[in-house]
Design an enzyme around this catalytic site. Structure first.
Site, short mmCIF file in Angstrom:
data_model
loop_
_atom_site.label_atom_id
_atom_site.label_comp_id
_atom_site.label_asym_id
_atom_site.label_seq_id
_atom_site.Cartn_x
_atom_site.Cartn_y
_atom_site.Cartn_z
N GLU A 337 0.83 -1.10 -0.06
CA GLU A 337 -0.10 -0.06 -0.02
C GLU A 337 0.79 1.23 0.05
O GLU A 337 1.77 1.17 0.72
CB GLU A 337 -0.96 -0.04 1.32
CG GLU A 337 -2.00 1.45 1.15
CD GLU A 337 -2.65 1.24 2.62
OE1 GLU A 337 -3.21 2.13 2.80
OE2 GLU A 337 -2.55 0.43 3.25
N ASN A 396 -4.26 5.50 -2.70
CA ASN A 396 -5.50 6.11 -2.02
C ASN A 396 -6.40 6.99 -3.41
O ASN A 396 -5.74 7.66 -3.99
CB ASN A 396 -5.32 6.99 -0.90
CG ASN A 396 -6.59 7.53 -0.37
OD1 ASN A 396 -7.38 6.73 0.17
ND2 ASN A 396 -6.74 8.72 -0.26
N GLU A 428 -7.99 2.55 -3.54
CA GLU A 428 -8.58 2.20 -2.30
C GLU A 428 -9.44 3.62 -1.97
O GLU A 428 -9.11 4.69 -2.24
CB GLU A 428 -7.48 2.60 -0.96
CG GLU A 428 -6.62 1.06 -1.16
CD GLU A 428 -6.11 1.15 0.21
OE1 GLU A 428 -5.89 2.11 1.06
OE2 GLU A 428 -5.07 0.11 0.26
N ASP A 458 -11.74 0.73 1.30
CA ASP A 458 -10.98 0.80 2.35
C ASP A 458 -11.53 1.18 3.84
O ASP A 458 -12.74 1.77 3.99
CB ASP A 458 -9.85 1.91 2.22
CG ASP A 458 -8.67 2.01 3.09
OD1 ASP A 458 -8.34 1.19 3.79
OD2 ASP A 458 -8.11 3.31 3.32
N GLU A 515 -6.08 -4.81 8.09
CA GLU A 515 -5.23 -4.02 8.53
C GLU A 515 -4.81 -3.87 10.04
O GLU A 515 -5.68 -4.44 10.90
CB GLU A 515 -5.58 -2.66 8.25
CG GLU A 515 -5.69 -2.30 6.66
CD GLU A 515 -6.02 -0.93 6.33
OE1 GLU A 515 -5.36 -0.17 5.69
OE2 GLU A 515 -7.27 -0.63 6.62
#
Length: 865
Positions: A337, A396, A428, A458, A515
């Protein structure tokens, strides 16, 4: 064509018809005249025309209702009181004029009418009224009638000038979750709440200060500093508002800015009061906050960030950090990520919490996001050129990006710029963004998925998502929020929502990433429920790209050594063939020299020779190295042929071609496992090929494990999870479908009398019996214990279905016996047309089974809706 100008309307209230005729002659060239013979009739006209009447000409002496009574009624009505009134009378006494004006008349005209004078007065008064109305619109908020923002600022400046010695405070209110009030209770309820709050401010502060509305739900007051502020003052105000706003419960935060420096702009003062209110948002029991040095420092810090952001982007101060993502099945690195850090030359390394919220507020986040997308793609391109594993990177996509009409073009251009397939860039989108404007999100994200991007939701679990909304959203991956994971894994296994979420994800065919995994116990809990990937400090913290690259290289080297050892030992893998399809004999010779100690090498210079090799080495191919520049038929055709051949369905293909051409994108889009640009080092090809073979072997093992997870350990039939997966493959052409629920009777008695081993043998016998009475393409499942489901496709009729059920039940009586105890079988049957779910069909079969058991054991009963 000239535009027609609508005449303004004048209401003439006069009982004398001759006077009305005279006024008609005077007014008609410029105005539209409405007539009424007395005050009562005039009120009726106003009821119909109140919004369009610009002025009233009113006689005083009239029957039914005289002019003074009419004036009293009109001026008492808040809607009608703003219409100017000119009184007309035969008397020119000063006393009559004073009386008329005291009743609310705007002007006084004496009969007989003088046309020019009356027209001039009418025009002047209407103009004054319209000017006042315009000023009122500018000065006052239309909804609450408080001062508008700009006029509030002006009034505050006037107060400072008139009373320089006076000390003041500025109070600002902020309603928490006001948008939710409008969404849940509707706009009228939201408007009423705002009006109630405005009335409260005027009652409590109107005599001591100045009140205004500066934002949708933000009100502000300038107050003379005559008291100390206490919680009780604001609690009392909140109780008043909530008493008026039932059934809503409203939470209002107040910010106070004590004005010491009057040289600041009023807007800056308001910002400071708002900042104080925001500082206690979401804090229970906090009603007000005062702007102080700490908040001042925060404001100055935000200003410094804003002043530096453009130059920081231009100067490359924003750096990409990568958070490793690991596959749970083998605990191997599977992706990353992309996170951002600001490496400021004076401030040092800044974490995203310092600047991202501000960038989201001021809109700079869109520029930063596009920069990160570009850097992520550049990193992937560099790794590919180095021969490293072709992993993906998640980036993102902010809320602001979603509303950019050019978003799809920007992202597509970015991946094409670096010669990458869109699937290498995972996008995301935070869960809360999906709830703000679902229709816009669905439209935008659906387009991105069509282009080949992988969509991740997300922070799932941090906000609110309805199951219906989740089902409609175009997503590929669920990323579980860090705090949600930590809270859920702390609960007993029988509690919490993790299992439900995993089942939901499987039903929706989504991968799941957890996560914030920090401990081994959390990892094992996630492994046990079937989670796919994890991120967190247990494996690795976010790191600079160079460190991540070394981590990737190290894993690659370990994997290559493991595979080479496996090949050398010959214990795990049979002799394999590596097929090299390339038009250049020197290239084929180089590949032979690289791999001949590990593989039997087969060579082909064209499509015909390649297909011949394929047929000669069926079942033995380890991989195919395929040139995308073969002469003749064309490269995509051979690649598609190879992928279509069932004999190489599980054989990985490494495509090769010139660097910088479209060959790589074409090959990967068609389904090649990897691509190696020419020219290249043979060592790079060796590592890439061994890695692809290893990944293919891991995929086959994973599939075998998945197949095993779908099977009942005792009978080899499907389990519940396997039945759900099988049901997803059913098509309308399979209908009508007979769904049976079988229950073995007397199994408990057999277990109690002869032991569970004997009972297990009865279960195995019954599973074999089911196989013998159904077709290969039908689904057979052991739900658990002594319950079984049979799904038989294309059942011709209810009678045939019942006959089949009875046939199986009779076979049990003949074949399933343990000593003196005869096992029997009851069955419930539903003929399913594919509407609804398999679970609903099984539930209906269960109802039919209940009736079968109630009638007699050993029979089959059909469910009737």
């Amino acid at each position: 064509m000239s535009r027609m100008i609508t005449k303004k309307k004048i209401l003439v209230v006069e009982d004398n018809a001759i006077n009305r005729m005279m006024l008609e002659e005077i007014l008609s060239p410029e105005y539209t005249m409405l007539e009424a013979e007395n005050g009562q009739e005039a009120l009726s006209v106003l009821e119909r025309e109140q919004d369009t009447v610009s002025l009233i000409l009113l006689d005083i002496v009239m029957p039914v209702m005289d002019g003074y009574t009419f004036l009293s009624i009109v001026k008492a009505d808040p809607v009608l009181s703003s219409i100017p009134v000119i009184v007309t009378t035969n008397s020119d006494s000063e006393e009559d004029e004073v009386t008329a004006l005291s009743h609310g008349a705007t002007d006084f005209v004496i009969k007989p009418y003088k046309p020019q004078i009356i027209l001039h007065r009418i025009a002047s008064i209407i103009s004054l009224r319209e000017t006042a109305a315009m000023i009122n619109l500018v000065q006052y908020d239309r909804l609450t009638q408080l001062y508008s923002k700009e006029f509030f600022y002006q009034k505050v400046r006037e107060a400072f000038a008139q009373h320089p010695e006076q000390r003041y405070d500025l109070l600002c209110s902020d309603i928490e979750n006001f948008k939710l009030v409008n969404d849940v209770f509707g706009l009228p309820a939201g408007d009423k709440l705002l009006c109630d709050l405005a009335d409260l401010l005027l009652r409590h502060a109107g005599h001591h200060g100045i009140c205004g509305r500066i934002q949708a739900d933000q009100f502000v007051c300038l107050l003379e500093r005559d008291w100390d502020y206490t919680d009780d003052m604001f609690i009392e105000s909140a109780e008043e508002i909530n008493a008026l706003s039932k059934p809503m419960t409203v939470v209002i935060k107040w910010g106070i800015y004590p004005i010491e420096d009057k040289s600041l702009s009023v807007e800056q003062m308001c910002d400071r009061a708002i900042l104080a209110a925001h500082s206690i948002k979401g804090q229970y029991g906090k009603y007000f906050a005062t702007y102080d040095d700490a908040l001042r420092g925060k404001l100055l810090r935000q200003q410094a960030i804003t002043d530096n952001m453009e130059s920081a982007l231009a100067g490359g101060q924003f750096e990409v950090y990568l958070q490793p993502k690991y596959r749970i099945a083998d605990e191997r690195l599977a992706g990353a990520e992309a996170l951002v850090r600001w490496n400021h030359p004076e401030w040092g390394l800044q974490l995203p919490g310092e600047f991202i919220p501000l960038f989201e507020k001021n809109g700079f986040i869109t520029k930063l996001d596009q920069y990160i997308w570009d850097r992520a793609c550049a990193i992937l391109r560099d790794w590919d050129d180095r021969g490293l594993p072709p992993i993906s990177i998640s980036v993102n996509v902010s809320r602001a990006d979603i509303y950019n009409a050019d978003l799809a073009d920007i992202l597509t251009h970015t991946v094409e710029k670096y010669g990458l397939p869109p699937s290498r860039l995972h996008l995301e989108i935070t869960e809360s963004a999906y709830t703000e404007n679902p229709s816009q999100i669905i439209l935008t994200v659906s387009r991105l998925r069509e282009l080949g991007f992988i969509i991740e939701m997300d922070d799932f679990g941090s906000g609110y998502s309805s199951l219906n909304m989740l089902n409609e959203m175009p997503i590929d991956v669920l990323k579980l929020d860090m705090k949600f994971i930590q809270n859920e894994t702390a609960k007993p296994q029988s509690q919490g929502a993790l299992r439900f979420i995993m089942a939901l994800a499987r039903w929706m065919h989504l991968d799941v990433v957890a996560e914030g995994v920090e401990t081994r116990s959390q990892l094992e809990r996630l492994r046990e429920i079937g989670c796919d990937y994890v991120q967190g400090y247990y494996f690795a913290k976010p790191m600079p790209c160079g460190e991540f690259q070394e981590l990737l290289k190290k894993q690659e080297e370990i994997a290559a050594l493991e595979l080479e050892e496996a090949w050398k030992s010959k214990d795990e893998l049979p002799e394999r063939v590596l097929l090299v399809v390339d038009e250049d004999p020197q290239y084929r010779a180089a590949v032979r020299g690289t791999f001949e100690d590990q593989f039997q090498i087969a060579e082909a210079e064209n499509e015909t020779a390649a297909m011949d090799c394929l047929n000669r080495h069926k079942g033995k191919l380890a991989a195919v190295i395929l040139s995308m520049t073969l002469p003749g038929v064309g490269d995509p055709t051979l690649l598609q042929t190879l992928l279509r051949e069932r004999s190489v369905w599980e054989v990985p293909i490494i495509a090769t071609g010139p660097a910088g051409s479209s060959c790589e994108l074409t090959a990967l889009q068609l389904g090649a496992n990897d691509f190696e640009s020419k020219p290249h080092q043979q060592e790079s090809l060796r590592r890439r090929t061994l890695r692809v073979i290893q990944n293919a072997a891991a995929w086959r093992r994973e599939r075998a494990l998945r197949d095993e997870a779908f099977r009942d350990y005792l009978t080899g039939l499907l389990n519940r999870r396997g039945l759900d997966a099988a049901a997803a493959s059913l098509r309308m052409e399979d209908t009508p479908i007979a769904v049976y629920l079988f229950d073995l009777d007397h199994l408990k008695e057999i277990n109690d009398t002869f032991g569970h081993q004997e009972g297990d043998q009865i279960i195995k016998t019954f599973s074999d019996l089911l196989r013998s009475h159904t077709r290969e393409g039908d689904f057979l499942c052991r739900l658990g214990g002594d319950e079984f489901v049979a799904v038989i496709k294309r059942m011709s009729s209810e009678a045939t279905a019942l006959k089949k059920g009875e046939e199986i039940c009779r076979a049990v009586q003949q074949d399933c016996r343990s000593g003196r105890i005869q096992a029997t079988c009851s069955a419930g049957l539903v003929l399913w047309d594919g509407a609804g779910t398999m679970a609903e069909a099984v539930d209906q079969a269960d109802q039919a089974l209940y009736r079968a058991k109630a009638n007699h054991k050993g029979g089959c009963c059909l469910w009737k809706g």
